[in-house]
Design an enzyme around this catalytic site. Sequence first.
Site, mmCIF file in Angstrom:
data_model
loop_
_atom_site.group_PDB
_atom_site.id
_atom_site.type_symbol
_atom_site.label_atom_id
_atom_site.label_comp_id
_atom_site.label_asym_id
_atom_site.label_seq_id
_atom_site.Cartn_x
_atom_site.Cartn_y
_atom_site.Cartn_z
ATOM 1 C CD GLU A 55 -1.731 -2.395 1.633
ATOM 2 O OE1 GLU A 55 -0.533 -2.620 1.933
ATOM 3 O OE2 GLU A 55 -2.634 -3.240 1.780
ATOM 4 C CG PHE A 117 -9.663 -9.302 12.084
ATOM 5 C CD1 PHE A 117 -8.387 -9.695 12.488
ATOM 6 C CD2 PHE A 117 -10.004 -9.427 10.741
ATOM 7 C CE1 PHE A 117 -7.479 -10.202 11.575
ATOM 8 C CE2 PHE A 117 -9.099 -9.947 9.828
ATOM 9 C CZ PHE A 117 -7.837 -10.331 10.248
ATOM 10 C CD GLN A 118 -7.372 -7.275 8.244
ATOM 11 O OE1 GLN A 118 -8.303 -7.085 7.473
ATOM 12 N NE2 GLN A 118 -6.223 -7.808 7.874
ATOM 13 C CE LYS A 167 -17.287 -6.677 5.008
ATOM 14 N NZ LYS A 167 -16.541 -7.879 5.387
ATOM 15 C CG MET A 477 22.778 12.216 1.777
ATOM 16 S SD MET A 477 23.967 13.378 1.058
ATOM 17 C CE MET A 477 23.028 14.031 -0.318
HETATM 18 C C1 LIG Z 1 12.866 5.778 4.647
HETATM 19 C C2 LIG Z 1 14.166 6.428 4.908
HETATM 20 N N1 LIG Z 1 15.051 5.858 5.755
HETATM 21 C C3 LIG Z 1 16.245 6.448 5.977
HETATM 22 C C4 LIG Z 1 16.588 7.625 5.381
HETATM 23 C C5 LIG Z 1 17.930 8.284 5.664
HETATM 24 N N2 LIG Z 1 18.749 8.360 4.438
HETATM 25 C C6 LIG Z 1 18.818 9.461 3.674
HETATM 26 S S1 LIG Z 1 19.768 9.266 2.306
HETATM 27 C C7 LIG Z 1 20.150 7.676 2.746
HETATM 28 C C8 LIG Z 1 21.061 6.851 1.907
HETATM 29 C C9 LIG Z 1 20.449 6.506 0.602
HETATM 30 O O1 LIG Z 1 21.251 5.528 -0.014
HETATM 31 P P1 LIG Z 1 20.995 5.112 -1.489
HETATM 32 O O2 LIG Z 1 19.558 4.838 -1.707
HETATM 33 O O3 LIG Z 1 21.924 4.037 -1.872
HETATM 34 O O4 LIG Z 1 21.328 6.457 -2.285
HETATM 35 P P2 LIG Z 1 22.757 7.191 -2.434
HETATM 36 O O5 LIG Z 1 22.807 8.246 -1.372
HETATM 37 O O6 LIG Z 1 23.815 6.177 -2.282
HETATM 38 O O7 LIG Z 1 22.694 7.822 -3.790
HETATM 39 C C10 LIG Z 1 19.534 7.336 3.953
HETATM 40 C C11 LIG Z 1 19.675 6.058 4.642
HETATM 41 C C12 LIG Z 1 15.619 8.184 4.517
HETATM 42 N N3 LIG Z 1 15.831 9.339 3.891
HETATM 43 N N4 LIG Z 1 14.440 7.558 4.282
#
Ligand SMILES: Cc1ncc(C[n+]2csc(CCOP(=O)(O)OP(=O)(O)O)c2C)c(N)n1
Lengths: 573, 158
Positions: A55, A117-118, A167, A477
Site C-alpha cells: 500500500e 479485527f483489522q 464496511k 548520502m
Molecule cells: C525511509 C528512509 N530511511 C532512511 C533515510 C535516511 N537516508 C537518507 S539518504 C540515505 C542513503 C540513501 O542511499 P541510497 O539509496 O543508496 O542512495 P545514495 O545516497 O547512495 O545515492 C539514507 C539512509 C531516509 N531518507 N528515508
Amino acid sequence: MHTTGQILNGSEIFFECLRRENVEYIFGYPGGSLLKVYETLHDVEDIRHILVRHEQGATHMAEGYARATGKPGVVLVTSGPGATNTVTGIANAYMDSSPIVVFTGQVPSSLIGNDAFQEADIVGITRPITKHNFLVKDVKELAITIRKAFYLATTGRPGPVVVDMPKDVLAATCAFEWPETVEIRGFKPTFKCHKNQIEKAAHKIAKAKRPLLYVGGGVITAEASEELRTLAIKYNIPVTMTLQGLGSFPGNHPLSMGMLGMHGTYWANQAVNNCDLLIAVGARFDDRVTGKIDAFATQAYKIHNDIDPTNVDKNIKVDLPVVGDSKDFLASLLEEMPEKTEDREPWLADIQKWRKKCPLSYTIEPDSLKTEFVIEEVSKQTAGNAVVVTDVGQHQMWTTQFYTFLNPRSIISSGGLGTMGYGLPAAIGAAFGVTDRPIILFCGDGGFMMNIQELVTAVYSRIPIKIFLINNSYLGMVRQWQELFHKEKYSFTDLGDSNPDFVKLAEAFGCKALMADNPENAKEAIKIALDYNEGPVLVDCRVVRKDMVFPMVPAGGAISDMLLARLNPKTMV
Amino acid sequence: MKHIISVLVENRFGSLNRVAAMFSARGFNLESISIGETEDPEISRMTIVTRGDDQIINQVLKQLNRLIDTIKVTDLTRQPHVERELLLMTLKLSKTTQHEIFELINVFKGKVVDIKQKSITIEVIGSPDKINTSIDIFKPYGIKELARSGVVAIHRGE
Ligand SMILES: Cc1ncc(C[n+]2csc(CCOP(=O)(O)OP(=O)(O)O)c2C)c(N)n1
Ligand SMILES: [Mg+2]
C-alpha cells in the site's frame, strides 16, 4: 453511469463519484473491509484499477501521477494494516503539497472502537499528516464527502485527504445525489493577491539593483511558468529554484541559477547572500534552503508570495507578504511593472564571476563510472524532455545538478519528507499519467530495495520506465555525512557485501536489465534503455563508491560557508 | 504575552481533537481550552488561552485558520471583551473556620453549592485573576479538591 435519484449501494456510489471526478486510475489493494467495493469494481470498465504490491507503493504512485499530471491521484486500501501502510506516502504528499485522495476501508460502524479485527483509527493516525480527513458514518454522506475530499485535495495549496469508509456504509443503499457545487465554510483560500501589495512589489522590483527570484513548487502547482519566464526575461532577473521548483524556468537559460540551498550551486547561494531584493514565489523557506536563518539573504528586502498564509513569516520574517495564487501574483506583477527598471548588468556580471569560480564539474575516467556522467548523459540523450523521478540520497542531489530541466512537471522527487523508496512507485504513477515523454528514474541501491516489490506492478502493466540504478553499494548520502562530520565511522552504510545482483533480481521480476560500469558502456546502455518501450528497463550503473556531492552547506550552517570539495583527500577513491 | 483566542468551529466529532493536536504538533503553548455549543447547534465556540510573542501568536492564528473545521478565528486580546472562568472547590469545614469561610464567599460573590459536616463546596465565577486570588485566599482553610472550567470569553456588544 448512474443517474441522480437512482438507489445505489455505497460501493456503487463510490465508483459513480470517482467517475464524476474524472478519475482514470485507482492505485489499490483489496482486503476484508473492501470486499463489496471490489465486487462492484469487477464490472467497472471506465476506471482502471492498478494492483500494487504494497500500500505504500500505491500512495507514492498516486503522488507520482498527481505531480506529473496536476490531477489528483487516488488510492484505495483496506482497513487496519492496509491503511497504516499508507502513512508514509500520505506524510510525503503532505510535506510536498501533492493532491492525493486516499480511501480506506474501515471495520463496520458498530465495531469501531472495539479493537475489532483489522481496526485502526486511521483518521486519528493521519490527522497531523493530511490536509483534512473524514470518517463517513452514513451512506447518505458518502457522495458529498467524496466531492469535498477531491475539492480540498486540489484547491488552494494541494494536499492529501483521507476518506475512511466503514464496511456497512459501503453496503447500505440510498438514492444517489451528486452535489454539483461544494461549499466548505471553513475553507476559503485567497487566490487574488492584494492590489496594494502588488503595486509595492512592482515598485521594489523596478528599483532593485540586485534582484533574485527564488521559486518553489507553488509556481508549478499554479501553472505559472509562462508568467515567471516573462517576468524574469523581460526585467533581467536571475531565477533560482528549489528542488520542487526545478523546471519552472528553463535550466539552459542564462538567467537560470539552478537550485539553491544545501546542495545548490555556489553561484545561486552567493546570489542569495548578495541580492538586495529576494522575490520568493510559491516557496516556503525550508531549512534545507535557508541554512542558518540569521545569515540568509541578510542584505535583501524580502517579498514572499504563497497561497498558504501559514508559510508567510513562519521560518523567516519578510518585508512584503503577498498571499495568493502564484499565477495571479506573477500576472498581476507583469501588469503593474513600470517600463524602466534599474540596470542589472553589473549584477549579472557578478553572478557570472561566481559561476566561473566554482562550476559544477567532475572528471571522466575511461574505466570507472561517475553518477554525474550518467545523469548528464541521460539529460543529453533525452534533450531535457523527460519526466525525471528520483529517490532520496546523493543521486537525487546530483540529479538537480546535472539534469537540465527545461519544463515544469519534469522533476518528481521527495523533498519535504525525504522518503527513500519513493522513486520507483512514483515513477510508475507518473508513467500512467504521462505517455508522451520518457519517464526516467534515478534511484539509489539503498532506496531501490525499499519498494522493490513494485517492479512487479511495472512489469505487469508494461510500464516503460527507465530505471537508472545508481549503484555505489553504499547508503551514499549517510556515508558522506559520516565522512564529513562523524569521524569517518562508517556505521552500517556499506552495502557492498549484502546487495543483491540487481540485474538478476530485475530479470527475476521479468524486467529487462543491463549493466554499465564505464562511460562507454553507460552511454550505450542509456541509448538502449531509452529506445526500449515494451516495459520497464533497469540499468545497473556500477558507479564509483565513495564519491561525494559538492558544493554543500553543512546542516545549520550559513549558506555563505559552503564546502566546495572534499576536506580529506586521503579518502578519495 | 498571554492571548485569548476565540474560535468558531464546526460542531463535529473530532474538531476539538484537531485543534488540540495542531497545538501539540507545532509546539504551541496551550494554557486552557474550553468548548461549547453556540446559538447555532452546528457551530461550537472554543476559547483558547495561549502564550507567545507576536510572531508565534501570528502563526497560531494562521494555523488555526488553516484547519478546515475552523470557521472564524479571533484574537480577543486587544479587543474589548469579557472573560470568565468558573471555579468549583471543596474546602475543609470546622466550627472555627466556618464563619470566616462564609465571609470570604461573600467577598468573592461566590455561592455555596453543597455543604456537609466536615466540608463545603463553593462556586466562584470571575476573571482568571479573581479565580487565582480566591484560590490563594481559601488555601489556608484546606482545599480538598478543585476544578476550573478554563476561560470562556466573548466580544463586548456594541
Ligand atoms: C525511509 C528512509 N530511511 C532512511 C533515510 C535516511 N537516508 C537518507 S539518504 C540515505 C542513503 C540513501 O542511499 P541510497 O539509496 O543508496 O542512495 P545514495 O545516497 O547512495 O545515492 C539514507 C539512509 C531516509 N531518507 N528515508
Ligand atoms: Mg547508494
